[in-house]
Write a protein that holds these residues in place. Structure first.
Motif, PDB file in Angstrom:
ATOM      1  N   PRO A 150       0.814  -1.219   0.000  1.00  0.00           N
ATOM      2  CA  PRO A 150       0.000   0.000   0.000  1.00  0.00           C
ATOM      3  C   PRO A 150       0.845   1.265   0.000  1.00  0.00           C
ATOM      4  CG  PRO A 150      -0.023  -1.018   2.170  1.00  0.00           C
ATOM      5  CD  PRO A 150       0.706  -1.964   1.262  1.00  0.00           C
ATOM      6  N   VAL A 151       0.283   2.300  -0.606  1.00  0.00           N
ATOM      7  CA  VAL A 151       0.905   3.625  -0.656  1.00  0.00           C
ATOM      8  C   VAL A 151      -0.164   4.664  -0.329  1.00  0.00           C
ATOM      9  CG1 VAL A 151       1.762   5.373  -2.284  1.00  0.00           C
ATOM     10  CG2 VAL A 151       2.791   3.103  -2.250  1.00  0.00           C
ATOM     11  N   LYS A 152       0.239   5.677   0.437  1.00  0.00           N
ATOM     12  CA  LYS A 152      -0.646   6.796   0.738  1.00  0.00           C
ATOM     13  C   LYS A 152      -0.143   8.029  -0.017  1.00  0.00           C
ATOM     14  CE  LYS A 152      -1.779   5.004   5.330  1.00  0.00           C
ATOM     15  NZ  LYS A 152      -1.688   5.237   6.796  1.00  0.00           N
ATOM     16  N   VAL A 153      -1.057   8.701  -0.688  1.00  0.00           N
ATOM     17  CA  VAL A 153      -0.731   9.849  -1.529  1.00  0.00           C
ATOM     18  C   VAL A 153      -1.190  11.136  -0.843  1.00  0.00           C
ATOM     19  CG1 VAL A 153      -1.077  10.904  -3.797  1.00  0.00           C
ATOM     20  CG2 VAL A 153      -0.990   8.407  -3.582  1.00  0.00           C
ATOM     21  N   HIS A 175      15.243  -2.333  -3.870  1.00  0.00           N
ATOM     22  CA  HIS A 175      15.878  -2.516  -2.559  1.00  0.00           C
ATOM     23  C   HIS A 175      16.530  -1.226  -2.073  1.00  0.00           C
ATOM     24  CE1 HIS A 175      20.405  -2.780  -3.101  1.00  0.00           C
ATOM     25  NE2 HIS A 175      19.976  -2.596  -4.339  1.00  0.00           N
ATOM     26  N   GLN A 176      16.514  -0.183  -2.910  1.00  0.00           N
ATOM     27  CA  GLN A 176      17.008   1.123  -2.497  1.00  0.00           C
ATOM     28  C   GLN A 176      15.855   2.107  -2.472  1.00  0.00           C
ATOM     29  OE1 GLN A 176      20.451   2.317  -4.818  1.00  0.00           O
ATOM     30  NE2 GLN A 176      21.737   0.895  -3.680  1.00  0.00           N
ATOM     31  N   GLY A 177      16.065   3.237  -1.790  1.00  0.00           N
ATOM     32  CA  GLY A 177      15.004   4.230  -1.704  1.00  0.00           C
ATOM     33  C   GLY A 177      15.574   5.588  -1.358  1.00  0.00           C
ATOM     34  N   LEU A 178      14.728   6.603  -1.422  1.00  0.00           N
ATOM     35  CA  LEU A 178      15.183   7.966  -1.156  1.00  0.00           C
ATOM     36  C   LEU A 178      15.472   8.156   0.332  1.00  0.00           C
ATOM     37  CD1 LEU A 178      14.182   8.287  -4.037  1.00  0.00           C
ATOM     38  CD2 LEU A 178      13.078  10.424  -3.359  1.00  0.00           C
ATOM     39  N   ALA A 179      16.580   8.841   0.605  1.00  0.00           N
ATOM     40  CA  ALA A 179      16.939   9.235   1.974  1.00  0.00           C
ATOM     41  C   ALA A 179      16.676  10.736   2.099  1.00  0.00           C
ATOM     42  CB  ALA A 179      18.384   8.870   2.276  1.00  0.00           C
ATOM     43  N   ASP A 180      17.680  11.571   1.827  1.00  0.00           N
ATOM     44  CA  ASP A 180      17.478  13.024   1.828  1.00  0.00           C
ATOM     45  C   ASP A 180      16.922  13.462   0.486  1.00  0.00           C
ATOM     46  OD1 ASP A 180      18.660  13.312   4.412  1.00  0.00           O
ATOM     47  OD2 ASP A 180      20.639  13.158   3.483  1.00  0.00           O
ATOM     48  N   LEU A 181      15.908  14.308   0.523  1.00  0.00           N
ATOM     49  CA  LEU A 181      15.354  14.839  -0.718  1.00  0.00           C
ATOM     50  C   LEU A 181      16.254  15.930  -1.268  1.00  0.00           C
ATOM     51  CD1 LEU A 181      11.528  15.139   0.024  1.00  0.00           C
ATOM     52  CD2 LEU A 181      12.752  13.292  -1.150  1.00  0.00           C
ATOM     53  N   GLY A 182      16.369  15.994  -2.600  1.00  0.00           N
ATOM     54  CA  GLY A 182      17.133  17.041  -3.245  1.00  0.00           C
ATOM     55  C   GLY A 182      16.389  18.368  -3.202  1.00  0.00           C
ATOM     56  N   HIS A 183      17.060  19.435  -3.607  1.00  0.00           N
ATOM     57  CA  HIS A 183      16.458  20.760  -3.563  1.00  0.00           C
ATOM     58  C   HIS A 183      15.344  20.876  -4.603  1.00  0.00           C
ATOM     59  CE1 HIS A 183      18.537  22.072  -7.282  1.00  0.00           C
ATOM     60  NE2 HIS A 183      19.547  21.359  -6.839  1.00  0.00           N
ATOM     61  N   GLY A 184      14.275  21.553  -4.216  1.00  0.00           N
ATOM     62  CA  GLY A 184      13.147  21.727  -5.117  1.00  0.00           C
ATOM     63  C   GLY A 184      12.345  20.473  -5.352  1.00  0.00           C
ATOM     64  N   ILE A 185      12.417  19.518  -4.429  1.00  0.00           N
ATOM     65  CA  ILE A 185      11.682  18.262  -4.566  1.00  0.00           C
ATOM     66  C   ILE A 185      10.673  18.142  -3.430  1.00  0.00           C
ATOM     67  CG2 ILE A 185      11.875  15.747  -4.381  1.00  0.00           C
ATOM     68  CD1 ILE A 185      14.423  15.885  -5.967  1.00  0.00           C
ATOM     69  N   ALA A 186       9.456  17.757  -3.769  1.00  0.00           N
ATOM     70  CA  ALA A 186       8.411  17.512  -2.777  1.00  0.00           C
ATOM     71  C   ALA A 186       8.016  16.046  -2.808  1.00  0.00           C
ATOM     72  CB  ALA A 186       7.190  18.381  -3.058  1.00  0.00           C
ATOM     73  N   GLU A 188       5.330  13.170  -2.435  1.00  0.00           N
ATOM     74  CA  GLU A 188       3.889  13.162  -2.657  1.00  0.00           C
ATOM     75  C   GLU A 188       3.223  11.833  -2.323  1.00  0.00           C
ATOM     76  OE1 GLU A 188       1.771  15.081  -5.499  1.00  0.00           O
ATOM     77  OE2 GLU A 188       3.074  16.814  -5.683  1.00  0.00           O
ATOM     78  N   ALA A 189       4.012  10.812  -1.957  1.00  0.00           N
ATOM     79  CA  ALA A 189       3.429   9.534  -1.555  1.00  0.00           C
ATOM     80  C   ALA A 189       4.436   8.785  -0.689  1.00  0.00           C
ATOM     81  CB  ALA A 189       3.043   8.698  -2.774  1.00  0.00           C
ATOM     82  N   TRP A 190       3.902   7.928   0.199  1.00  0.00           N
ATOM     83  CA  TRP A 190       4.739   7.214   1.145  1.00  0.00           C
ATOM     84  C   TRP A 190       4.217   5.798   1.344  1.00  0.00           C
ATOM     85  CZ3 TRP A 190       2.693  11.972   1.451  1.00  0.00           C
ATOM     86  CH2 TRP A 190       3.563  13.056   1.572  1.00  0.00           C
ATOM     87  N   ALA A 191       5.125   4.862   1.583  1.00  0.00           N
ATOM     88  CA  ALA A 191       4.751   3.528   2.035  1.00  0.00           C
ATOM     89  C   ALA A 191       4.421   3.599   3.526  1.00  0.00           C
ATOM     90  CB  ALA A 191       5.895   2.545   1.787  1.00  0.00           C
ATOM     91  N   ASP A 192       3.856   2.523   4.051  1.00  0.00           N
ATOM     92  CA  ASP A 192       3.490   2.514   5.467  1.00  0.00           C
ATOM     93  C   ASP A 192       4.694   2.675   6.380  1.00  0.00           C
ATOM     94  OD1 ASP A 192       0.831   2.219   4.841  1.00  0.00           O
ATOM     95  OD2 ASP A 192       0.784   0.038   5.175  1.00  0.00           O
ATOM     96  N   ASP A 193       5.882   2.297   5.905  1.00  0.00           N
ATOM     97  CA  ASP A 193       7.093   2.415   6.727  1.00  0.00           C
ATOM     98  C   ASP A 193       7.752   3.788   6.612  1.00  0.00           C
ATOM     99  OD1 ASP A 193       8.254   2.314   4.191  1.00  0.00           O
ATOM    100  OD2 ASP A 193       8.917   0.234   4.401  1.00  0.00           O
ATOM    101  N   GLY A 194       7.132   4.703   5.877  1.00  0.00           N
ATOM    102  CA  GLY A 194       7.647   6.055   5.760  1.00  0.00           C
ATOM    103  C   GLY A 194       8.547   6.309   4.576  1.00  0.00           C
ATOM    104  N   ILE A 195       8.887   5.274   3.818  1.00  0.00           N
ATOM    105  CA  ILE A 195       9.739   5.465   2.636  1.00  0.00           C
ATOM    106  C   ILE A 195       8.977   6.248   1.573  1.00  0.00           C
ATOM    107  CG2 ILE A 195      10.907   4.281   0.734  1.00  0.00           C
ATOM    108  CD1 ILE A 195      12.404   4.198   3.421  1.00  0.00           C
ATOM    109  N   VAL A 196       9.649   7.236   0.996  1.00  0.00           N
ATOM    110  CA  VAL A 196       9.022   8.074  -0.033  1.00  0.00           C
ATOM    111  C   VAL A 196       8.765   7.244  -1.288  1.00  0.00           C
ATOM    112  CG1 VAL A 196       9.359  10.061  -1.561  1.00  0.00           C
ATOM    113  CG2 VAL A 196      10.056  10.194   0.850  1.00  0.00           C
ATOM    114  N   GLU A 197       7.541   7.330  -1.799  1.00  0.00           N
ATOM    115  CA  GLU A 197       7.135   6.527  -2.953  1.00  0.00           C
ATOM    116  C   GLU A 197       6.849   7.357  -4.199  1.00  0.00           C
ATOM    117  OE1 GLU A 197       6.651   3.159  -3.513  1.00  0.00           O
ATOM    118  OE2 GLU A 197       7.649   2.670  -1.632  1.00  0.00           O
ATOM    119  N   ALA A 198       6.819   8.684  -4.071  1.00  0.00           N
ATOM    120  CA  ALA A 198       6.606   9.534  -5.242  1.00  0.00           C
ATOM    121  C   ALA A 198       7.120  10.932  -4.952  1.00  0.00           C
ATOM    122  CB  ALA A 198       5.130   9.593  -5.629  1.00  0.00           C
ATOM    123  N   ILE A 199       7.634  11.590  -5.996  1.00  0.00           N
ATOM    124  CA  ILE A 199       8.136  12.954  -5.856  1.00  0.00           C
ATOM    125  C   ILE A 199       7.698  13.795  -7.050  1.00  0.00           C
ATOM    126  CG2 ILE A 199      10.171  12.317  -4.486  1.00  0.00           C
ATOM    127  CD1 ILE A 199      11.846  12.650  -7.088  1.00  0.00           C
TER     128      ILE A 199
END
Length: 237
Positions: A150-153, A175-186, A188-199
């Motif tokens: 599941p993903v929450k948007v 097996h990899q995922g976003l840690a720190d977001l780059g500049h000018g990036i928002a 917009e979605a997350w997995a239940d564990d908090g991993i960013v799923e959309a930008i």
């Protein structure tokens, strides 16, 4: 109007086909091509070679596809034990493709690795092995299977407007995922564990990335959005 032309970044890998062939090849899972074509665009494969970014001037849209890991040196990190499939030529080609697309106002859809490219290109970083961070295998449950999670948007965001909903199950394999977001990036979605799923790029409404694999699912919304954006580009040529 003719179909807009959407380029899709491709792999360069050793491959086997037919009765005897086992050679280096430029390849891409057929699902990407089918999804772009079904949305009403003409798909074109972009090999990871020097000079590929010059083709962007002839494209109306760009998909940065999934694949192996990005060289951690690009986000100033040492290579971790589980980082695999690094292809420097592909890194170089795709970062150049992204730069060219943004410079020329070409819409971009980043998928899995493609979203990670979008983040790293703006100074962001990656978790090199998510099970070490979230203590589960939810993002890559079985070998070579796109299992859902599941993903929450974010409500009222750009992605929610495209998908028409704020909760969904997505086909995933990473097996990899976003840690720190780059500049000018928002985010917009997350997995239940908090991993960013959309930008999204806050300064570029035509740039969007998702960590899942929409080409492996049954929701064409993202490819329909990209094709609509690409038609706008084509109409202005």
């Amino acid at each position: 109007m003719a179909r807009p032309i959407i380029g899709i970044s491709a792999y360069a890998e050793q491959a086997r086909w037919g009765e005897a062939w086992d050679l280096p090849a430029t390849l891409l899972p057929q699902a990407y091509v089918d999804a772009v074509a079904a949305a009403g665009a003409a798909p074109v494969l972009l090999p990871p070679v020097e000079g590929t970014a010059a083709t962007v001037a002839r494209l109306d849209g760009l998909v940065l596809a999934g694949g192996g890991d990005i060289d951690p040196a690009r986000y100033s990190a040492e290579t971790a034990e589980r980082t695999a499939g690094v292809r420097p030529a592909r890194d170089t080609a795709e970062f150049a493709l992204l730069d060219a697309a943004l410079e020329q106002g070409i819409p971009v859809l980043g998928i899995c690795r493609g979203m990670q490219v979008m983040n790293v290109a703006r100074g962001g970083t990656l978790h090199q092995h998510l099970p070490d961070v979230v203590r589960s295998d939810v993002h890559r449950q079985r070998l070579a299977v796109f299992d859902p999670h599941p993903v929450k948007v974010a409500p009222n965001g750009r992605l929610a407007g495209i998908l028409g909903r704020t909760a969904l199950d997505v086909p995933t394999y990473h097996h990899q995922g976003l840690a720190d977001l780059g500049h000018g990036i928002a985010a917009e979605a997350w997995a239940d564990d908090g991993i960013v799923e959309a930008i999204t790029y806050t300064d570029r409404p035509e740039a969007l990335g998702v960590q899942w694999h929409p080409e492996m699912g049954d929701d064409p919304s993202l490819f329909a959005w990209l094709t609509e954006q690409a038609r706008d580009v084509a109409s202005r040529r």
